[in-house]
Motif scaffolding. Structure first.
Motif, PDB file in Angstrom:
ATOM      1  N   SER A  44       1.057  -1.263   0.104  1.00  0.00           N
ATOM      2  CA  SER A  44      -0.225   0.217   0.200  1.00  0.00           C
ATOM      3  C   SER A  44       1.080   1.527  -0.267  1.00  0.00           C
ATOM      4  CB  SER A  44      -1.495   0.481   1.431  1.00  0.00           C
ATOM      5  OG  SER A  44      -0.412   0.548   2.534  1.00  0.00           O
TER       6      SER A  44
ATOM      7  N   ILE B  60      -6.195   4.524  -3.467  1.00  0.00           N
ATOM      8  CA  ILE B  60      -5.718   2.884  -3.430  1.00  0.00           C
ATOM      9  C   ILE B  60      -5.239   2.692  -2.171  1.00  0.00           C
ATOM     10  CG2 ILE B  60      -5.245   1.018  -5.072  1.00  0.00           C
ATOM     11  CD1 ILE B  60      -5.224   3.787  -7.445  1.00  0.00           C
TER      12      ILE B  60
ATOM     13  N   LEU C  47      -7.303   2.149   1.044  1.00  0.00           N
ATOM     14  CA  LEU C  47      -7.650   0.558   0.729  1.00  0.00           C
ATOM     15  C   LEU C  47      -6.927  -0.582   0.696  1.00  0.00           C
ATOM     16  CD1 LEU C  47      -9.876   1.210  -2.076  1.00  0.00           C
ATOM     17  CD2 LEU C  47     -10.919   1.679  -0.170  1.00  0.00           C
TER      18      LEU C  47
ATOM     19  N   GLY D 176      -7.423  -2.637   3.389  1.00  0.00           N
ATOM     20  CA  GLY D 176      -8.212  -4.662   4.268  1.00  0.00           C
ATOM     21  C   GLY D 176      -6.831  -5.390   4.381  1.00  0.00           C
TER      22      GLY D 176
ATOM     23  N   VAL E 275      -8.396   7.119   4.512  1.00  0.00           N
ATOM     24  CA  VAL E 275      -9.054   6.483   3.688  1.00  0.00           C
ATOM     25  C   VAL E 275      -9.294   4.910   4.774  1.00  0.00           C
ATOM     26  CG1 VAL E 275      -9.290   5.078   1.427  1.00  0.00           C
ATOM     27  CG2 VAL E 275      -9.232   7.415   1.563  1.00  0.00           C
ATOM     28  N   THR E 276      -8.107   4.719   5.066  1.00  0.00           N
ATOM     29  CA  THR E 276      -7.185   3.835   5.661  1.00  0.00           C
ATOM     30  C   THR E 276      -8.368   4.169   7.160  1.00  0.00           C
ATOM     31  OG1 THR E 276      -5.673   4.074   5.351  1.00  0.00           O
ATOM     32  CG2 THR E 276      -5.805   2.605   7.243  1.00  0.00           C
TER      33      THR E 276
ATOM     34  N   MET F 125     -12.003   3.513   6.101  1.00  0.00           N
ATOM     35  CA  MET F 125     -12.253   2.228   6.117  1.00  0.00           C
ATOM     36  C   MET F 125     -13.029   0.476   6.388  1.00  0.00           C
ATOM     37  SD  MET F 125     -12.830   1.729   2.756  1.00  0.00           S
ATOM     38  CE  MET F 125     -13.279  -0.314   2.809  1.00  0.00           C
TER      39      MET F 125
END
Lengths: 496, 141
Positions: free
Chosen positions: B21, B37, B40, B44, B123-124, B127
């Motif tokens: 990442s 991205i 994400l 994940g 975002v991390t 999410m």
């Protein structure tokens, strides 16, 4: 630089509210109100500067238009910025005293600022894709707000709201893509320039139909309005009031902005299409409203009906009609929010939103009855209250353009609006509490003072729309004139 | 989901996804990739680890650890925009600096990277929070 402030200020306050999670409630609320006051201040400053200078343009990242993202404020944007930030401010004041549904949380404050950031961004976006992004910012916040409180009934409303809005976003983006392939630009000024250069050769039917679909769902016009009354009565009342006053207006604003750019003079098709949409929206909304007994559902159907008047201004597309539509947007936003706030006060006192079970408000709380009376009459458009000026200009514009059928429907809908306002008056205010509710040792509740104060502020604004009508109409007239002066818009942004 | 296979794999997957990442984040300026991205991917990786070793304590600990990321990310992203306004011509105006590091050479750094790092962190945080909260049974009363 001030053009960016309506976006940056709410973002700063989102960060502040989220990082103050452990601070005391009083500090959080002070920050919340400080954010609202600052946003109102910024919006008023922009409106004043726009009235002096015409346009305020800024390029994000200093990339020149049409390559970068343009932020542009004209008079119409200034009016909408001031209007929505004022509404959000008053509803924020109201929500702090609501004392139900756990509204006094940092997350709720952050969501309100998020909603405001999205709306402000949509008002000053000078680029179609950027407009879409701001719509999404606004929608994401509103998705969370509409399900805020996690009641079972909200799940139903939220599902409808989310599904319809996602579908409409899909159409919007698809339309933007098709438009880009047809014209080769998404900067609104550049778009208008190329459409005028092509002189009717460009066939923009498919993209405008797709984009219209996107806007239609968001602003709840015929035949895509059914999601609005089904979802707007479910969230906590301050959220409903906020949405009803502001969200659909953003759709209408974008519609007026976009179609005034690609609308060529003498284009009968769009004129007739929008007038048809306007009449059907007005009539279907008001007819469905008259059969409702849940006060929030009744008022929600009225939102649909009155969106029709704003679309009528777009359809007629003359200076007078656009002035009327803009004035109507101002009056409607304030009055509609206030009617919801008052129905919340009524709920606090009688304990129900159902008109059949409530009553006795006029005897018990005459002051609130007066507030409601003024707002209801302003919504109907009884002279000299605010709804009258907007409707009068719209109808005069309609007569001047010889659109008599649509003028007739606008007048007829006003009568039906009066009918349903009288229904709320009769059921909730004039009649006594019904017998069967009285038996279970019924008592009137108390409405916190802060709720009444917020409502009084909005009534004062409504009345000042009457007393300052000349001043306000002049501003609306400037805005309408700027909307029609596309060449000026292109010249300011593209320097050609 | 306490299966040995997933637990063995999850440690490796978490490290790999976090490293990749960061790689995706850094290559994002001129090539496909970037903060969103990368965020994400990082999210994940963390989520897979929590799913493999699912306990109540781990879940709430992860949620607590991730909470500041959202705010820090927003501050960095906003800060990069404001820097452009202070030092440059407009909001988000990219500012570039040459960073001299002894032995390694010069690094060409700019505010777009700062913006991307902000997006990455935000975002991390979001999410992980969203997925972990969805794992709980939500009651609609």
């Amino acid at each position: 630089m001030i053009v960016f402030a309506p976006i940056i200020i709410p973002l700063i306050f989102i960060i502040l509210s989220l990082s103050l999670g452990k601070a005391s409630g009083a500090v959080q609320r002070i920050v919340f109100m400080a954010g609202n006051v600052t946003t109102i201040g910024v919006a008023v400053t922009i409106l004043r500067r726009v009235l002096n200078e015409g346009y305020l343009v800024a390029q994000a990242g200093a990339w020149e238009a049409p390559y970068g993202i343009t932020m542009v404020a004209d008079t119409f944007s200034g009016i909408m910025l001031t209007l929505t930030s004022l509404t959000v401010g008053v509803v924020s004041l109201y929500s702090m005293a609501w004392r139900e549904d756990k509204l006094n949380k940092p997350v709720f404050f952050a969501l309100i600022f998020g909603l405001q950031m999205g709306m402000n961004g949509a008002f000053i976006a000078g680029d179609l894709f950027n407009l879409y992004v701001w719509f999404e910012v606004m929608l994401i916040s509103s998705f969370v707000l509409i399900s805020y409180g996690s009641k079972k009934i909200q799940l139903k409303g939220t599902l409808k709201y989310v599904t319809m809005n996602l579908v409409s976003s899909f159409f919007f983006v698809a339309g933007i893509a098709v438009l880009y392939s047809a014209v080769g630009t998404l900067n609104m000024a550049d778009l208008a320039y190329r459409v005028r250069e092509a002189n009717g050769e460009l066939n923009l039917f498919a993209p405008s139909a797709l984009i219209l679909m996107g806007f239609a769902v968001k602003s709840a016009i015929f035949p895509f309005f059914f999601w609005l009354p089904d979802s707007y009565h479910t969230p906590p009342l301050p959220v409903t009031a906020l949405f009803s006053g502001t969200l659909t207006k953003v759709g209408v604003y974008s519609m007026i902005r976009f179609y005034s750019l690609i609308h060529l003079p003498g284009d009968v098709f769009y004129t007739q299409l929008f007038l048809f949409i306007a009449s059907t929206t007005m009539i279907s909304g008001v007819l469905m409203a008259t059969s409702q007994f849940e006060v929030r559902r009744l008022l929600s159907f009225h939102i649909v009906s009155q969106i029709g008047y704003m679309i009528m201004g777009l359809g007629l597309f003359t200076r007078l009609a656009l002035t009327g539509a803009i004035f109507y947007i101002i009056g409607h936003c304030i009055v509609k929010t206030n009617l919801f706030l008052l129905s919340g006060i009524g709920y606090k006192i009688t304990g129900t939103f159902n008109l059949k079970q409530s009553g006795g408000l006029m005897k018990h709380k005459p002051f609130i009855a007066i507030l409601f009376f003024i707002s209801a009459l302003a919504l109907v458009g009884i002279p000299p209250l605010s709804g009258f000026f907007g409707k009068f200009m719209l109808i005069k514009g309609g007569v001047e353009s010889h659109e008599f059928i649509h003028v007739a429907s606008a007048l007829g809908v006003s009568f039906l609006t009066l009918f349903s306002m009288l229904k709320i008056w009769n059921e909730a205010y004039a009649k006594d509490i019904p017998e069967d509710s009285q038996t279970q040792d019924f008592q009137f509740g108390k409405a916190p003072k802060q709720l009444v104060i917020s409502s009084v502020i909005l009534v004062v604004v409504t009345l000042s729309l009457t007393f300052g009508s000349k001043f306000i109409i002049d501003i609306c007239d400037t805005a309408a004139n700027q909307l029609l002066d596309i060449d000026g818009y292109i010249r300011v942004i593209l320097n050609r | 989901m306490n299966t040995t296979l997933l637990q063995l794999a999850a440690r490796a997957i978490r490290i790999m996804m976090l490293v990749i990442s960061v790689f995706v984040l850094l290559r994002g300026h001129n090539q496909p990739g970037g903060g969103f991205i990368g965020g994400l991917l990082a999210g994940g990786g963390i989520v897979i680890y929590v799913i493999a070793f699912h306990t109540h304590q781990l879940l709430s600990k992860t949620l607590r650890a991730m909470a500041p990321l959202r705010v820090i990310g927003l501050v960095l992203a906003l800060g990069s925009g404001v820097l452009g306004m202070v030092l440059g011509k407009s909001f988000l105006h990219a500012q570039w600096f040459n960073l001299n590091i002894p032995l390694l050479g010069t690094l060409h750094m700019g505010t777009p990277l700062l913006f991307d790092i902000g997006v990455y962190l935000a975002v991390t945080g979001v999410m992980v929070m969203v997925i972990l909260l969805l794992m709980e049974d939500r009651k609609w009363n």
